[in-house]
Enzyme design. Structure first.
Site, PDB file in Angstrom:
ATOM      1  N   ASN A  58      43.102  48.935  39.835  1.00  0.00           N
ATOM      2  CA  ASN A  58      41.786  48.744  40.451  1.00  0.00           C
ATOM      3  C   ASN A  58      41.849  49.407  41.824  1.00  0.00           C
ATOM      4  O   ASN A  58      42.431  48.860  42.748  1.00  0.00           O
ATOM      5  CB  ASN A  58      41.488  47.245  40.601  1.00  0.00           C
ATOM      6  CG  ASN A  58      40.233  47.003  41.438  1.00  0.00           C
ATOM      7  OD1 ASN A  58      39.417  47.919  41.627  1.00  0.00           O
ATOM      8  ND2 ASN A  58      40.062  45.779  41.931  1.00  0.00           N
ATOM      9  N   TRP A  59      41.239  50.572  41.896  1.00  0.00           N
ATOM     10  CA  TRP A  59      41.304  51.336  43.156  1.00  0.00           C
ATOM     11  C   TRP A  59      40.425  50.720  44.249  1.00  0.00           C
ATOM     12  O   TRP A  59      40.474  51.140  45.384  1.00  0.00           O
ATOM     13  CB  TRP A  59      40.859  52.765  42.915  1.00  0.00           C
ATOM     14  CG  TRP A  59      41.847  53.638  42.186  1.00  0.00           C
ATOM     15  CD1 TRP A  59      43.002  53.248  41.552  1.00  0.00           C
ATOM     16  CD2 TRP A  59      41.760  55.050  42.019  1.00  0.00           C
ATOM     17  NE1 TRP A  59      43.633  54.335  41.008  1.00  0.00           N
ATOM     18  CE2 TRP A  59      42.906  55.461  41.271  1.00  0.00           C
ATOM     19  CE3 TRP A  59      40.848  56.031  42.411  1.00  0.00           C
ATOM     20  CZ2 TRP A  59      43.132  56.801  40.931  1.00  0.00           C
ATOM     21  CZ3 TRP A  59      41.077  57.355  42.063  1.00  0.00           C
ATOM     22  CH2 TRP A  59      42.208  57.732  41.343  1.00  0.00           C
ATOM     23  N   LYS A  60      39.579  49.772  43.873  1.00  0.00           N
ATOM     24  CA  LYS A  60      38.584  49.221  44.810  1.00  0.00           C
ATOM     25  C   LYS A  60      37.813  50.396  45.448  1.00  0.00           C
ATOM     26  O   LYS A  60      37.609  51.408  44.782  1.00  0.00           O
ATOM     27  CB  LYS A  60      39.253  48.347  45.867  1.00  0.00           C
ATOM     28  CG  LYS A  60      40.224  47.328  45.241  1.00  0.00           C
ATOM     29  CD  LYS A  60      40.654  46.286  46.205  1.00  0.00           C
ATOM     30  CE  LYS A  60      41.813  45.501  45.620  1.00  0.00           C
ATOM     31  NZ  LYS A  60      41.798  44.110  46.025  1.00  0.00           N
ATOM     32  N   GLU A  96      36.230  39.780  44.471  1.00  0.00           N
ATOM     33  CA  GLU A  96      35.522  40.373  45.617  1.00  0.00           C
ATOM     34  C   GLU A  96      34.025  40.458  45.341  1.00  0.00           C
ATOM     35  O   GLU A  96      33.208  40.281  46.245  1.00  0.00           O
ATOM     36  CB  GLU A  96      36.130  41.748  45.948  1.00  0.00           C
ATOM     37  CG  GLU A  96      37.504  41.595  46.593  1.00  0.00           C
ATOM     38  CD  GLU A  96      38.458  42.764  46.389  1.00  0.00           C
ATOM     39  OE1 GLU A  96      38.016  43.857  46.009  1.00  0.00           O
ATOM     40  OE2 GLU A  96      39.667  42.551  46.615  1.00  0.00           O
ATOM     41  N   SER A 114      48.706  40.910  44.003  1.00  0.00           N
ATOM     42  CA  SER A 114      49.910  41.419  44.684  1.00  0.00           C
ATOM     43  C   SER A 114      51.041  41.744  43.711  1.00  0.00           C
ATOM     44  O   SER A 114      52.207  41.472  44.005  1.00  0.00           O
ATOM     45  CB  SER A 114      50.365  40.425  45.762  1.00  0.00           C
ATOM     46  OG  SER A 114      49.357  40.284  46.758  1.00  0.00           O
ATOM     47  N   GLU A 142      43.398  36.220  38.100  1.00  0.00           N
ATOM     48  CA  GLU A 142      43.681  36.699  39.450  1.00  0.00           C
ATOM     49  C   GLU A 142      43.444  35.565  40.446  1.00  0.00           C
ATOM     50  O   GLU A 142      42.294  35.357  40.883  1.00  0.00           O
ATOM     51  CB  GLU A 142      42.767  37.871  39.799  1.00  0.00           C
ATOM     52  CG  GLU A 142      42.935  39.079  38.911  1.00  0.00           C
ATOM     53  CD  GLU A 142      42.580  40.368  39.629  1.00  0.00           C
ATOM     54  OE1 GLU A 142      43.406  41.265  39.660  1.00  0.00           O
ATOM     55  OE2 GLU A 142      41.471  40.449  40.189  1.00  0.00           O
ATOM     56  N   HIS A 145      35.089  40.475  39.303  1.00  0.00           N
ATOM     57  CA  HIS A 145      36.225  40.500  40.245  1.00  0.00           C
ATOM     58  C   HIS A 145      35.914  39.543  41.403  1.00  0.00           C
ATOM     59  O   HIS A 145      34.767  39.404  41.812  1.00  0.00           O
ATOM     60  CB  HIS A 145      36.440  41.920  40.763  1.00  0.00           C
ATOM     61  CG  HIS A 145      37.704  42.074  41.535  1.00  0.00           C
ATOM     62  ND1 HIS A 145      37.811  41.695  42.853  1.00  0.00           N
ATOM     63  CD2 HIS A 145      38.924  42.540  41.175  1.00  0.00           C
ATOM     64  CE1 HIS A 145      39.052  41.929  43.267  1.00  0.00           C
ATOM     65  NE2 HIS A 145      39.747  42.446  42.274  1.00  0.00           N
ATOM     66  N   GLY A 181      45.827  46.107  42.217  1.00  0.00           N
ATOM     67  CA  GLY A 181      44.947  46.640  43.256  1.00  0.00           C
ATOM     68  C   GLY A 181      45.685  47.609  44.156  1.00  0.00           C
ATOM     69  O   GLY A 181      45.897  48.769  43.812  1.00  0.00           O
ATOM     70  N   GLY A 182      46.114  47.120  45.307  1.00  0.00           N
ATOM     71  CA  GLY A 182      46.715  47.980  46.336  1.00  0.00           C
ATOM     72  C   GLY A 182      47.810  48.886  45.810  1.00  0.00           C
ATOM     73  O   GLY A 182      47.852  50.086  46.150  1.00  0.00           O
ATOM     74  N   GLY A 184      45.569  40.960  47.357  1.00  0.00           N
ATOM     75  CA  GLY A 184      45.646  41.725  48.607  1.00  0.00           C
ATOM     76  C   GLY A 184      46.330  40.985  49.732  1.00  0.00           C
ATOM     77  O   GLY A 184      46.261  41.408  50.889  1.00  0.00           O
TER      78      GLY A 184
HETATM   79  C1  PEP Z   1      42.823  43.373  42.522  1.00  0.00           C
HETATM   80  O1  PEP Z   1      42.117  43.984  43.304  1.00  0.00           O
HETATM   81  O2  PEP Z   1      42.394  43.100  41.397  1.00  0.00           O
HETATM   82  C2  PEP Z   1      44.164  42.987  42.934  1.00  0.00           C
HETATM   83  C3  PEP Z   1      44.886  42.247  42.132  1.00  0.00           C
HETATM   84  O3  PEP Z   1      44.576  43.432  44.167  1.00  0.00           O
HETATM   85  P1  PEP Z   1      46.081  43.418  44.737  1.00  0.00           P
HETATM   86  O4  PEP Z   1      46.975  43.941  43.643  1.00  0.00           O
HETATM   87  O5  PEP Z   1      46.036  44.339  45.913  1.00  0.00           O
HETATM   88  O6  PEP Z   1      46.414  42.018  45.101  1.00  0.00           O
END
Ligand code: PEP
Length: 251
Positions: A9-11, A97, A212, A167, A95, A233-234, A173
């Site tokens: 997930n590049w956000k 966010e 994470s 999640e 998601h 994500g990150g 994040g």
């Molecule tokens: C996400 O955005 O779905 C996510 C899990 O982010 P991260 O891996 O950065 O915690």
């Protein structure tokens, strides 16, 4: 046997230039990787780039949001059929966010999920509790509410064409990952919730962990019996990290 999946997930990150390097590395290293299905969910303006760079490879791509409407006067929205024009396979739904920053309710997520399935996309339904909810001991109640809203709208059969991602909001994040035991417990809860409606769908349901995920913790998380891969994500923005996470997923 469930096929593992690792989805990035590049956000709201990227540029044509940086994407070219990232997608190129991912394609060169992971095209044909048999351990897991690999997908990248990119910002909508970069779907054409993902399509042109990944077509013909084993790597899938997708979007991070979709409208519940098929078309019409909905300025700023993107429909499922538009995503299909770019050969998207996946779309993230609900998601945290989007739930927290854009007020997306369980009801709205359910409507988007149903629209995605009806169009032939594979929705990745994101569910998870906040830290406050975990500390209050209501994790399972929150997850059940989020899953049930979608079950009630779309039906259990639709889950057969979808992916679920657990999640925990407190792990997204933050660098704070759920322990494999914490994650496994919620994954088992989700599978059992689905089993109450249909045992076969539940058994085949791909349930990802997100929050994470890193190269250093992926293998242990993915080895849990009810964890079928990750939503990343990150770390999906760093080619070597994402590649290592994908390689940590194997049957
Ligand atoms: C996400 O955005 O779905 C996510 C899990 O982010 P991260 O891996 O950065 O915690």
């Amino acid at each position: 046997m469930r096929q593992k999946l690792v989805a990035g997930n590049w956000k709201m990150h990227g540029s044509l230039q940086s994407n070219r390097i990232l997608l190129g590395r991912v394609r060169d290293e992971l095209d044909g990787w048999q351990g897991a299905e690999v997908s990248v969910c990119v910002p909508a303006p970069y779907l054409a780039q993902a399509q042109s760079m990944l077509s013909g490879s084993s790597i899938a791509w997708g979007a991070q949001n979709v409208s519940k409407h098929a078309s019409g006067a909905y300025t700023g929205e993107v429909s499922a059929s538009m995503l299909l024009d770019f050969d998207c396979r996946h779309v993230l739904i609900g998601h945290s966010e989007r739930r927290a920053l854009y007020g997306e309710s369980d009801h709205a997520a359910a409507a988007k999920f149903a629209a995605a399935v009806a169009a032939g996309l594979v929705p990745v339904l994101c569910v998870g509790e906040t830290l406050h909810e975990r500390e209050a001991g209501v994790t399972e109640a929150v997850i059940a509410r989020q899953i049930d809203a979608v079950l009630d709208k779309a039906g259990i059969a639709a889950f057969g064409r979808a992916v679920v991602a657990y999640e925990p909001v407190w792990a997204i994040g933050t660098g704070r990952t759920a322990t494999p035991e914490q994650a496994q417990a919620v994954h088992a809860f989700i599978r059992n919730r689905l089993r109450e409606r249909d045992a076969l769908v539940a058994e085949n349901q791909v349930i990802l962990y997100g929050g994470s995920v890193k190269a250093t913790n992926a293998a242990e998380l993915f080895s849990q019996p009810d964890i079928d891969g990750g939503l990343v994500g990150g770390a999906s923005l760093v080619a070597e990290e994402f590649i290592a996470i994908c390689r940590a997923a194997r049957p």
